[in-house]
Write an enzyme that holds these catalytic residues in place. Structure first.
Site, PDB file in Angstrom:
ATOM      1  CB  CYS A 156      25.229  -3.558  45.428  1.00 51.38           C
ATOM      2  SG  CYS A 156      26.326  -3.009  44.089  1.00 51.38           S
ATOM      3  CG  HIS A 201      23.391  -7.168  42.805  1.00 50.00           C
ATOM      4  ND1 HIS A 201      22.545  -6.166  43.211  1.00 50.00           N
ATOM      5  CD2 HIS A 201      24.470  -6.559  42.270  1.00 50.00           C
ATOM      6  CE1 HIS A 201      23.086  -4.994  42.930  1.00 50.00           C
ATOM      7  NE2 HIS A 201      24.256  -5.203  42.360  1.00 50.00           N
ATOM      8  CD  GLU A 242      19.519  -8.184  44.013  1.00 40.14           C
ATOM      9  OE1 GLU A 242      19.901  -7.175  43.398  1.00 40.14           O
ATOM     10  OE2 GLU A 242      20.083  -8.594  45.051  1.00 40.14           O
TER      11      GLU A 242
END
Length: 193
Positions: free
Chosen positions: A77, A175, A177
């Site tokens: 990001c 993202h 994650e």
């Protein structure tokens, strides 16, 4: 495997640590140049505003360390955006790892773009076992323009680079994650690079 997450006061560090823990990897959080240099893999996270994030990097001399790293580095990001030449956010000069500028989305679009979006034109082992049109989770008001280093695209009012590569440096706008099984696959692929 020694995975170090760069700690410079900008980032959603906990969710990244949990994502690696699910893959069986304990990560180290550090802003110590020696610890970062000795890592097998480096994660450069980022959530927040570009100009203040760059100031934090400069305070700890990480702005000169990061571009010199030789192991695989993954910018996430804002981390990816700071690896570019320049970002319109705060009129900020970046690290110049990716030869591209970061622009703000058109005012006609709702910003930030929040939510799931597809990735396409996948061109790297970073996307092994991830298919054209798979979804990743994004939250951003700025985007990297398409360039020679683009290895994935997404669309939001226009087509932009959702992933970049230059030698050992990788960047993703989304993202991983927070991107469920596909994001986890991408982190696994990064570990295998």
């Amino acid at each position: 495997m020694n995975v170090v997450i760069i700690d410079y006061g900008a980032g959603n560090i906990k969710s990244i640590q949990f994502a690696f823990k699910r893959l069986g990897i304990e990560t180290t959080l550090s802003n110590n140049p020696k610890v970062i240099k000795n890592a097998d893999k480096v994660i450069f996270p980022g959530v927040g505003e570009a100009n203040s994030a760059m100031k934090m990097l400069k305070l700890s001399t990480l702005d000169t360390l990061i571009p010199d790293l030789k192991q695989p580095v993954l910018g996430i990001c804002l981390g990816m955006q700071l690896m570019c030449n320049y970002t319109e956010e705060g009129n900020t000069k970046g690290l110049g790892i990716f030869n591209v500028d970061v622009k703000r989305f058109n005012d006609k679009l709702k910003v930030p773009q929040i939510g799931w979006n597809t990735v396409k034109n996948l061109k790297s082992d970073l996307f092994k076992n991830i298919k054209e049109g798979d979804y990743m989770y994004l939250v951003h008001s700025y985007y990297a323009e398409n360039c020679i280093e683009t290895i994935a695209n997404s669309e939001y009012g226009l087509e932009y680079a959702s992933a970049l590569v230059n030698n050992n440096f990788y960047g993703v706008q989304f993202h991983p994650e927070k991107s469920s099984t596909k994001g986890e696959q991408l982190l696994k692929n990064f570990l295998e690079l």
